[in-house]
Enzyme design. Structure first.
Site, PDB file in Angstrom:
ATOM      1  CG  ASP A 166      -3.408   4.737  -3.685  1.00  0.00           C
ATOM      2  OD1 ASP A 166      -2.573   4.309  -2.875  1.00  0.00           O
ATOM      3  OD2 ASP A 166      -3.521   5.940  -3.971  1.00  0.00           O
ATOM      4  CG  LEU A 167      -8.004   2.291  -7.210  1.00  0.00           C
ATOM      5  CD1 LEU A 167      -8.460   2.561  -8.631  1.00  0.00           C
ATOM      6  CD2 LEU A 167      -9.143   2.553  -6.226  1.00  0.00           C
TER       7      LEU A 167
END
Length: 393
Positions: A166-167
């Site tokens: 995600d990051l």
């Protein structure tokens, strides 16, 4: 908000949860006017109970303005297109088909504003055999090979302890948007920036991916040991554990000096980097026998004096109490109207002439409706109230 190196840009934020917000946060922190667009009357799944007081939400959506807008309503979509005319960037992380159903895909928006830069983060890409599948961080970790190399041998696959897919997808989206904005200064045209959790996670596989791509080697799990270099791993001490990374012959010799085991330098099993990797269990056992004789703090002091890379293994509270972390100001204060002073994770980038500025708390849903609709679209209070009553905003 509205100050800083990106203050000339206006960003419309249609994102939620983590990957998209991670991209938009880079713009918000550096001064862009970020308008978070939320559905009226809905409590998104990244805002439990509809409250912006949730800790993760404060970190993820700081420095933004929030408006509510029903994109499924014809008037809501019309208002959104008016906002697009005045914006520089739109970011979304819907499933790929949703934006087309809403009529807010890139091709639709570029007809309104040819300069718009449009960012999309998805699970697996905007097309291809998996593009309509729901994509979550752990799923991308599994498909990318990440979980096959994480954890101890024989213990089964292991996810990373943070949402790394995600990051990184958010960061790559932000980088792509910045590149597109720079290119726009030359061409005068916007474009569609795309990335996905899967692409980003595969990029993060880095040397592990290259072991396969160039050498035909399928990497496996190596636990706390470095996959190819030894001794690099976790070792027990008198009062806990520590990391040691003695890569190369010179640093290995320094480590043996600190540990007072010079005989390991001349040991035929440990003469070269490949031999040390091949005989890792025996080498680790010999090092552990010595590290158990002193505390972590004592060994770190001795090793640092000799230039041997090492460090403690800290819990989250200990990490933020570390003097170097404090020096880097990775905990940043925010004044919240109800919670008082709270802390969020700071930016890991330092600019020599430009400061980050004061951070603002994450907004409540629709907190800036009157301000944004009046200042950007020229709507008077009566019109805003009427649209609210109609469920448009």
């Amino acid at each position: 908000m509205g100050h800083g190196p990106l203050s000339r840009f206006t960003v419309l934020d249609l994102t939620r949860v983590r990957s998209g917000p991670a991209a938009v946060r880079q713009f918000a922190d550096w001064g862009a006017t970020v308008i978070k667009i939320e559905e009226p009357g809905q409590a998104p799944d990244d805002k439990p109970g509809g409250s912006a007081q949730f800790a993760d939400y404060q970190n993820t959506h700081r420095n933004k303005r929030s408006i509510t807008l029903n994109l499924k309503h014809p008037e809501g979509r019309a208002l959104f297109l008016e906002l697009v005319r005045k914006a520089d960037v739109v970011v979304e992380n819907y499933r790929p088909n949703v934006k087309f159903k809403l009529g807010i895909d890139y091709e639709s928006l570029r007809k309104v504003n040819p300069r718009i830069v449009y960012g999309s983060v998805s699970g697996f890409g905007q097309d291809g055999p998996y593009h309509e599948r729901p994509g979550l961080d752990q799923i991308a970790q599994g498909i990318s090979g990440m979980m096959s190399v994480t954890g101890e041998p024989g213990r089964g696959p292991m996810r990373a302890g943070i949402p790394v897919a995600d990051l990184t997808a958010g960061l790559f989206c932000a980088i792509g948007l910045m590149v597109a904005l720079l290119e726009r200064e030359v061409s005068g045209q916007g474009q569609w920036v795309q990335t996905s959790l899967l692409q980003s996670q595969l990029w993060m596989m880095d040397f592990q991916a290259m072991r396969w791509l160039m050498n035909g080697e399928v990497p496996g799990q190596s636990g706390n040991d470095h996959p190819t270099s030894s001794p690099t791993g976790v070792f027990p001490t008198q009062d806990g554990y520590m990391n040691i990374a003695a890569m190369g012959n010179d640093i290995f010799a320094r480590l043996c000096k600190v540990l007072e085991v010079p005989e390991l330098i001349a040991d035929e099993r440990f003469l070269t980097v490949p031999l040390r990797a091949r005989n890792r269990p025996a080498l680790n056992a010999a090092i552990a026998e010595r590290t158990l004789t002193r505390t972590t703090g004592e060994w770190i002091g001795r090793m640092n004096r000799e230039g041997v890379p090492c460090g403690p293994i800290l819990s989250m509270n200990e990490a933020f109490a570390d003097p170097q972390v404090e020096h880097l100001r990775m905990s940043q204060p925010i004044e919240h109207p109800r919670l008082g002073t709270i802390s969020v994770v700071g930016q890991p980038v330092i600019l020599s002439r430009t400061s980050l500025g004061e951070l603002a708390p994450a907004p409540e849903s629709g907190e800036h409706n009157h301000d944004v609709y009046r200042s950007l679209l020229g709507l008077d209070p009566a019109r805003i109230e009427a649209l609210t009553a109609q469920g448009v905003i």
